[in-house]
Write a protein that holds these residues in place. Structure first.
Motif, PDB file in Angstrom:
ATOM      1  N   LEU A  18       0.837  -1.207   0.000  1.00 48.57           N
ATOM      2  CA  LEU A  18       0.000   0.000   0.000  1.00 48.57           C
ATOM      3  C   LEU A  18       0.871   1.256   0.000  1.00 48.57           C
ATOM      4  O   LEU A  18       0.596   2.209  -0.742  1.00 48.57           O
ATOM      5  CB  LEU A  18      -0.914   0.006   1.228  1.00 48.57           C
ATOM      6  N   ALA A  19       1.917   1.248   0.829  1.00 51.91           N
ATOM      7  CA  ALA A  19       2.794   2.420   0.886  1.00 51.91           C
ATOM      8  C   ALA A  19       3.447   2.656  -0.468  1.00 51.91           C
ATOM      9  O   ALA A  19       3.517   3.789  -0.950  1.00 51.91           O
ATOM     10  CB  ALA A  19       3.861   2.223   1.963  1.00 51.91           C
ATOM     11  N   PHE A  36       0.974   4.105  -2.873  1.00 52.37           N
ATOM     12  CA  PHE A  36       0.743   5.518  -2.553  1.00 52.37           C
ATOM     13  C   PHE A  36       1.895   6.373  -3.087  1.00 52.37           C
ATOM     14  O   PHE A  36       1.685   7.444  -3.651  1.00 52.37           O
ATOM     15  CB  PHE A  36       0.605   5.666  -1.032  1.00 52.37           C
ATOM     16  N   VAL A  72       7.026   8.389   4.205  1.00 51.92           N
ATOM     17  CA  VAL A  72       6.024   7.324   4.084  1.00 51.92           C
ATOM     18  C   VAL A  72       6.701   5.959   4.105  1.00 51.92           C
ATOM     19  O   VAL A  72       6.239   5.033   4.773  1.00 51.92           O
ATOM     20  CB  VAL A  72       5.194   7.512   2.794  1.00 51.92           C
ATOM     21  N   LYS A 114       0.394   7.273 -13.376  1.00 52.13           N
ATOM     22  CA  LYS A 114      -0.634   7.480 -12.345  1.00 52.13           C
ATOM     23  C   LYS A 114      -1.775   6.491 -12.544  1.00 52.13           C
ATOM     24  O   LYS A 114      -2.375   6.016 -11.580  1.00 52.13           O
ATOM     25  CB  LYS A 114      -1.162   8.910 -12.413  1.00 52.13           C
ATOM     26  N   VAL A 159      -4.401   0.797  -6.618  1.00 55.39           N
ATOM     27  CA  VAL A 159      -5.183   1.206  -5.451  1.00 55.39           C
ATOM     28  C   VAL A 159      -6.542   0.518  -5.470  1.00 55.39           C
ATOM     29  O   VAL A 159      -6.972  -0.059  -4.464  1.00 55.39           O
ATOM     30  CB  VAL A 159      -5.373   2.742  -5.433  1.00 55.39           C
TER      31      VAL A 159
END
Lengths: 494, 145
Positions: free
Chosen positions: A14-15, A18, A32, B75, B82
């Motif tokens: 997840l880090a 991100f 982070v 992105k 995500v």
């Protein structure tokens, strides 16, 4: 929390995801990454204590029951290794924040480091052999990114070699997995451990076992599959080198440990002899390299091979004592190798040369740095009560207990070679007179760089002094390897 | 063909590409939704969409593509990750194992009774990752000239 084993894999992922959104914000990247690693380490400590109280934890991903779905298995062995790797990556990233330039850092370097940890933690945790392959690919692809970053000519040349070797190893891995699936009809480790003894033609299993040893041996740099290692590792920047040297070869060794004890130790004595021969060759070549070179990075790189050989010898003996020694030594070696790579990287950063003849007298200007190296060196060689001693002691005990003398004597002899090679660095690098005024790029950052390095060495020393406290955990980690029924029952609950 | 001339005559390719682009996109979306019970899915759908984009890139050039579809493909990869990650994580809050999906039947306007499945959100993540990664690779190789 039934999902606890997944968190050491998910949090760094997840880090990293991100951080993909903001590659140019270097401060955010550092913060982070370090924060996520700290949280992950806290989770792994929780995992160790949960496993030590409640026994092996399993997660059936997607709620598919065990032999059919994908299972993650956190036994004590995997929990300990996951915790060690996370802690290491934390210190290495900390070190890297001072070591790298901003331009270098804004090229997804922390993202790749975090994904590498995802792969390594996943490989330690997975309970089926196909996902072992998947997680191998995750950390290999991250390692390709890391070894290429910087784009110097010599780096590109070596990364082509590294890439080719690993692509071929991966192809062999898939073939071995396919052979195994064709023979036994399952890929879940626990299910395999149940079904392999029932296969009529055990020599097929031995052949597949050799296949797997070749695949993992390529990653773990066993002689004669080690030829790519010194060249590829020596061109990588220090933090990357520390990560590769401490983690990647050890994943190969772990995979041999897991598959050999669980799957391929039955049947004939062939596998055992095969592994012992490989271990002995690896130690001998490692010893030769460690004393032959005067390049500080290469000396430590050849020390990796000695360590891999020693651990492999412990694995090959396959008794409770020798496996405990192997695991003890594995964790010790991960910690101390990362620290040593960071230390020699600093030496090179100060003197602008990797050769011992260009160094000297570093200890007068950087006393803390010098003594940290000295302690790390003694610990690597296994001077009691530092951490290298107990692992070797247990492996040697295991060897003598099996009635073998050659192996244990070779391991003791290798300790002398290790001691000689690292004390050589200490004598020529730190002792004596300063050859000239050292003005390398790292000199202004020394006070900051020494902090993570010193703390990592302190952890390694504490690991040595706390050997007695660690022992119950190590014993619990080895039990499922010696008695596979424990592992099988935990995964396939009937 | 005169190679020295920059004005290559590719009217046929450009005209055809614009039409074929939409056909490929529609087919890729069809493949994407077909994915759960029949062949298809986010990976194949994503590759097909990326192929359509590469066709545009070949027929025109990278600047035109960037003007028509101003996406940052890196992105997009991150966004896809995500989505996939969060869909896998949601089951944790219900005390189920990681990656467990949920589904139910819903009465949708116009479409009638349909099954909605969280796996489609996961697949959407995969779809975006595949497009993002493929296009990043193509652009990195293509733009160096």
């Amino acid at each position: 929390m039934i999902n606890l084993p997944i968190f050491p894999i998910v949090i760094p992922a997840l880090a990293a995801i991100f951080l993909l959104f903001a590659p140019k914000q270097v401060r955010l990247q550092r913060g982070v990454a370090l924060g996520a690693l700290l949280v992950t380490f806290a989770v792994t400590v929780l995992l160790i204590f949960t496993v030590s109280q409640d026994g092996i934890m399993t997660v059936n991903l997607g709620n598919w029951p065990a032999p059919f779905g994908i299972t993650l298995v956190s036994d004590m062995l995997s929990a300990l290794l996951v915790a060690t790797s996370t802690l290491l990556v934390f210190f290495i990233v900390w070190f890297a924040t001072y070591y790298f330039s901003d331009a270098y850092e804004s090229n997804y370097v922390y993202v790749a480091m975090l994904f590498l940890l995802v792969g390594v933690n996943g490989a330690f945790t997975t309970g089926d052999i196909f996902n072992l392959f998947v997680f191998f690919e995750v950390f290999l692809i991250s390692s390709y990114v890391l070894i290429v970053l910087g784009g110097k000519g010599v780096q590109l040349r070596e990364s082509i070699k590294y890439l080719l070797v690993n692509v071929i190893a991966s192809a062999l891995f898939v073939m071995a997995v396919a052979l195994l699936y064709g023979t036994v009809g399952t890929l879940s480790l626990a299910d395999l451990a149940q079904k392999i003894p029932l296969v009529e033609n055990q020599s097929v299993i031995t052949v597949i076992g050799v296949f797997f040893v070749i695949v993992f041996g390529l990653k773990g740099a066993l002689v004669p599959l080690h030829y790519w290692l010194p060249g590829s590792y020596v061109v990588a920047p220090t933090p990357i080198l520390a990560m590769f040297g401490a983690l990647l070869t050890k994943v190969g060794v772990y995979s041999i440990l897991r598959t050999y004890t669980l799957l391929f130790d039955g049947g004939s004595a062939f596998m055992q002899n095969f592994l012992i021969i490989l271990a002995v060759l690896t130690i001998v070549i490692g010893m030769t390299g460690a004393i032959a070179y005067n390049d500080v990075k290469l000396i430590i790189i050849y020390n990796i091979m000695i360590a891999v050989g020693v651990i492999l010898y412990g694995i090959a003996l396959n008794t409770q004592t020798s496996l405990e020694g192997a695991l003890y030594y594995l964790i010790h070696d991960m910690l101390i190798k990362a620290a040593l790579f960071m230390l020699v990287g600093m030496m090179i950063g100060i003197t602008k040369s990797g050769q011992l003849r260009d160094m000297g007298g570093l200890i007068t200007r950087f006393p803390l740095f010098g003594w940290t190296f000295f302690i790390a060196a003694l610990s690597l060689a296994g001077i009691p009560p530092l951490s290298g001693f107990f692992g070797k002691l247990l492996i040697v005990q295991g060897g003598v207990g099996e009635g073998s003398l050659f192996g244990p004597l070779l391991i003791l002899l290798s300790s002398l070679f290790v001691l000689f090679s690292v004390i050589k660095i200490f004598l020529y690098g730190f002792w004596g007179e300063e050859k000239r005024v050292y003005d390398g790029p790292l000199v202004p950052y020394m006070n900051r760089l020494i902090v993570p390095t010193f703390l990592l060495v302190a952890v390694a020393v504490a690991y040595g002094f706390g050997a007695e406290a660690m022992h119950p955990f190590i014993t619990q980690a080895i039990e499922p390897l010696v008695q596979p029924e424990i592992y099988i029952d935990a995964v396939i609950k009937e | 063909m005169n190679r020295k001339n920059d004005q290559v005559n590719d009217v046929i390719l450009q005209t055809a590409a614009v039409i074929i682009f939409f056909i490929i996109i529609v087919f890729s979306i069809n493949l994407f939704f077909a994915g759960h019970y029949s062949p298809g899915g986010g990976f194949i759908g994503g590759l097909m969409t990326a192929a359509a984009l590469v066709l545009l890139l070949l027929a025109f050039d990278s600047k035109t593509l960037a003007a028509v579809l101003p996406f940052d493909y890196r992105k997009m990869t991150a966004l896809g990750l995500v989505i996939a990650m969060l869909t896998s994580l949601h089951s944790i809050f219900w005390g189920r194992p990681f990656l467990t999906h949920a589904y139910d039947k819903f009465d949708l306007p116009l479409l009638g009774e349909q099954t909605l499945h969280t796996a489609i959100a996961f697949d959407l993540g995969v779809y975006l990752v595949v497009i993002g990664v493929t296009m990043t690779i193509i652009q990195t190789i293509g733009e160096s000239e």
